[in-house]
Design an enzyme around this catalytic site. Structure first.
Site, mmCIF file in Angstrom:
data_model
loop_
_atom_site.group_PDB
_atom_site.id
_atom_site.type_symbol
_atom_site.label_atom_id
_atom_site.label_comp_id
_atom_site.label_asym_id
_atom_site.label_seq_id
_atom_site.Cartn_x
_atom_site.Cartn_y
_atom_site.Cartn_z
ATOM 1 N N HIS A 130 0.852 -1.316 -0.060
ATOM 2 C CA HIS A 130 0.051 -0.042 -0.183
ATOM 3 C C HIS A 130 0.958 1.138 -0.124
ATOM 4 O O HIS A 130 0.531 2.156 -0.600
ATOM 5 C CB HIS A 130 -0.756 -0.152 1.120
ATOM 6 C CG HIS A 130 -1.816 1.319 1.525
ATOM 7 N ND1 HIS A 130 -1.415 2.393 2.430
ATOM 8 C CD2 HIS A 130 -2.690 1.836 0.762
ATOM 9 C CE1 HIS A 130 -2.407 3.014 2.492
ATOM 10 N NE2 HIS A 130 -2.999 2.866 1.473
ATOM 11 N N GLU B 129 2.107 1.895 -3.526
ATOM 12 C CA GLU B 129 0.990 2.508 -4.192
ATOM 13 C C GLU B 129 1.048 3.998 -4.322
ATOM 14 O O GLU B 129 0.816 4.837 -5.226
ATOM 15 C CB GLU B 129 -0.456 1.715 -3.738
ATOM 16 C CG GLU B 129 -1.521 2.292 -4.426
ATOM 17 C CD GLU B 129 -2.680 2.582 -3.511
ATOM 18 O OE1 GLU B 129 -3.274 3.771 -3.432
ATOM 19 O OE2 GLU B 129 -3.368 1.570 -2.856
ATOM 20 N N HIS B 130 1.035 4.819 -2.831
ATOM 21 C CA HIS B 130 1.128 5.924 -2.835
ATOM 22 C C HIS B 130 2.538 6.721 -3.676
ATOM 23 O O HIS B 130 2.375 7.661 -4.107
ATOM 24 C CB HIS B 130 1.164 6.293 -1.292
ATOM 25 C CG HIS B 130 0.119 6.192 -0.748
ATOM 26 N ND1 HIS B 130 -0.439 7.337 0.195
ATOM 27 C CD2 HIS B 130 -1.151 5.254 -0.477
ATOM 28 C CE1 HIS B 130 -1.768 7.176 0.736
ATOM 29 N NE2 HIS B 130 -2.057 5.938 0.336
ATOM 30 N N GLU C 219 -3.285 8.205 7.714
ATOM 31 C CA GLU C 219 -4.338 7.513 7.050
ATOM 32 C C GLU C 219 -4.752 6.326 8.108
ATOM 33 O O GLU C 219 -5.978 6.068 8.439
ATOM 34 C CB GLU C 219 -3.754 6.962 5.889
ATOM 35 C CG GLU C 219 -4.910 6.361 5.164
ATOM 36 C CD GLU C 219 -4.602 5.617 3.758
ATOM 37 O OE1 GLU C 219 -5.488 4.850 3.351
ATOM 38 O OE2 GLU C 219 -3.491 5.934 3.414
#
Length: 474
Positions: free
Chosen positions: A84, A87-88, A164
């Site tokens: 993840h 991905e950022h 987040e």
């Protein structure tokens, strides 16, 4: 894997089905047409990149997706969240694209873009005018191998990820309980680790972790290109060869995933989370289940139909029993998640009405489950469930992005176009006997985790022990 939203009928058949509200058995003409009228076409580039094209000529727009066969369950031990995180970082820069400009360029073209990470896949997508397809393909091909990451960029984005996690999980009691239940459900398999990662491991991720993960998994021979919309197969083939076709394959890439598998589950597990932010008390139940990839023929379809009957919506058995008839819950439901590469999950939940003990709510959930495992479902219930699944499927087929996700997800977990396009007829073949057998086999308490979410402060252990000691002395 073959679920509503993942298969496709030709449009005229979809219209016919909705008009007739779907008879109990599809007519031979419809069944034959659904098998023969394949919508998608697949081919491979010389570097091993898989390509799927789904023409849809209704508007001069396309949905362009690149799927990588890597997700959170493929991460190195101790580096949870790196999939993840990367991905950022993919939205940072390359030699051709300046820092943070990727999405801005897409927006200036009049398009939209985003990405997501799951346990089994990472995907990047753009919805764009057909005339701009070549541009976004060149941009994705560029960042597939030319991503630039500085230590400062990595550390800055790491703080974004930690925030987040705090906002989406740590500040949400329901998300905390779900995460803890997943961790308890899986003894060995990495599905027990959250996609976003554990906070203490995210905080240790660095530039080297990101680059190593990127260089191993981001390659054309580990990727699937899906284009749906106003295109032909030959148009996509030509553009793909000019862009992605220039990217060399990664010889180190292992296409076959090797993950720890689950041992037999012999004991039911229970958790309780006390949190004053929780709102109303609720009970939750997860069962380990097979997926469309791993289940015997017909079993995953039977589970989809079972959960539609037992726990989906206000007409389900669970809702009618707990909310309408007994009034012991304000809400109740459940679902079957069968789209994983290795395993899936059956979920039930109920929010208790004011003053009703969770034990009473859980007992009624158990009774509903016991009834369906013992007595099965009726033909009328099965017919309605098939109609609902098919209606969801047909309406979803009008969306380009849904089509791209159907075929892309199937491909990323190892299924083919035939699996996608046979789903309507596979669902229609399911019998009441198969639904009962699936319930009896899969709703086994030993393969489950039950969680209570209680909206109150937990009593500290030391305080509780002192209180018990005082009561004993008294």
């Amino acid at each position: 894997m073959r679920r509503p939203g993942i298969r496709r009928f030709p449009q005229f058949i979809a219209t016919l089905i909705l008009g007739l509200m779907i008879s109990h058995t599809l007519s031979p003409v419809v069944a034959q047409a659904s098998e023969k009228a394949g919508r998608a076409t697949e081919f491979k580039l010389a570097n091993g990149m898989q390509v799927i094209v789904i023409p849809d000529r209704r508007a001069p727009v396309v949905t362009h997706m690149v799927w990588y066969r890597v997700g959170a369950a493929d991460e190195p031990k101790g580096a949870s969240g790196i999939a993840h995180f990367l991905e950022h970082l993919m939205f940072k820069s390359t030699e051709k694209i300046a820092m943070g400009e990727f999405s801005k360029i897409v927006a200036r073209m009049g398009g939209q873009d985003n990405a997501f990470t799951s346990q089994d896949a990472t995907a990047y997508f753009q919805r764009i005018a057909k005339t701009r397809l070549a541009d976004v393909m060149a941009m994705e091909a560029d960042r597939m191998v030319n991503l630039r990451l500085t230590e400062k960029e990595v550390l800055t984005e790491r703080n974004v990820i930690l925030e987040e996690r705090r906002s989406r999980t740590d500040n949400n009691p329901g998300a905390i309980l779900s995460e803890q239940m997943d961790a308890a459900l899986y003894y060995s398999h990495p599905y027990g680790t959250p996609v976003i990662g554990w906070s203490h491991e995210i905080a240790q991720l660095d530039q080297k972790d990101a680059i190593d993960f990127y260089e191993l998994f981001y390659a054309p021979n580990n990727a699937i290109l899906v284009v749906s919309g106003d295109v032909s197969v030959e148009e996509v083939r030509s553009l793909a060869e000019k862009t992605y076709g220039k990217v060399p394959a990664n010889a180190k890439m292992k296409i076959k995933r090797e993950r720890p598998q689950e041992p037999p589950h012999l004991v039911a597990r229970r958790l309780q989370l006390n949190d004053p932010r929780a709102g109303k008390a609720s009970v939750h139940r997860f069962y380990l289940a097979p997926t469309y990839v791993t289940a015997p023929d017909g079993e995953a379809e039977a589970l989809d139909l079972l959960m539609k009957i037992v726990a989906s919506g206000a007409t389900s058995r669970l809702y009618k029993r707990l909310v309408v008839e007994m009034k012991i819950a304000s809400s109740a439901g459940g679902w079957y998640s069968g789209d994983g590469y290795d395993s899936g999950k059956i979920s039930f939940y109920a929010v208790a009405a004011d003053g009703v003990p969770l034990e009473k709510v859980e007992a009624e959930i158990d009774e509903v489950i016991a009834e369906v495992a013992r007595d099965g479902v009726t033909e009328a219930e099965l017919k309605r469930a098939k109609s609902k699944l098919m209606a969801d499927y047909v309406y979803g087929s009008d969306s380009q992005s849904t089509l791209a996700r159907r075929y892309g997800w199937a491909a990323v977990v190892g299924q083919g176009i035939d699996d996608v396009e046979s789903w309507p007829s596979d669902i229609d073949k399911v019998t009441v006997e198969q639904v009962k057998a699936a319930a009896t086999k899969q709703l086994d308490l030993r393969r489950s985790v039950t969680g209570y979410l209680i909206p109150e402060e937990a009593t500290p252990r030391a305080q509780r022990a002192d209180g018990e000691a005082s009561a004993s002395k008294g």
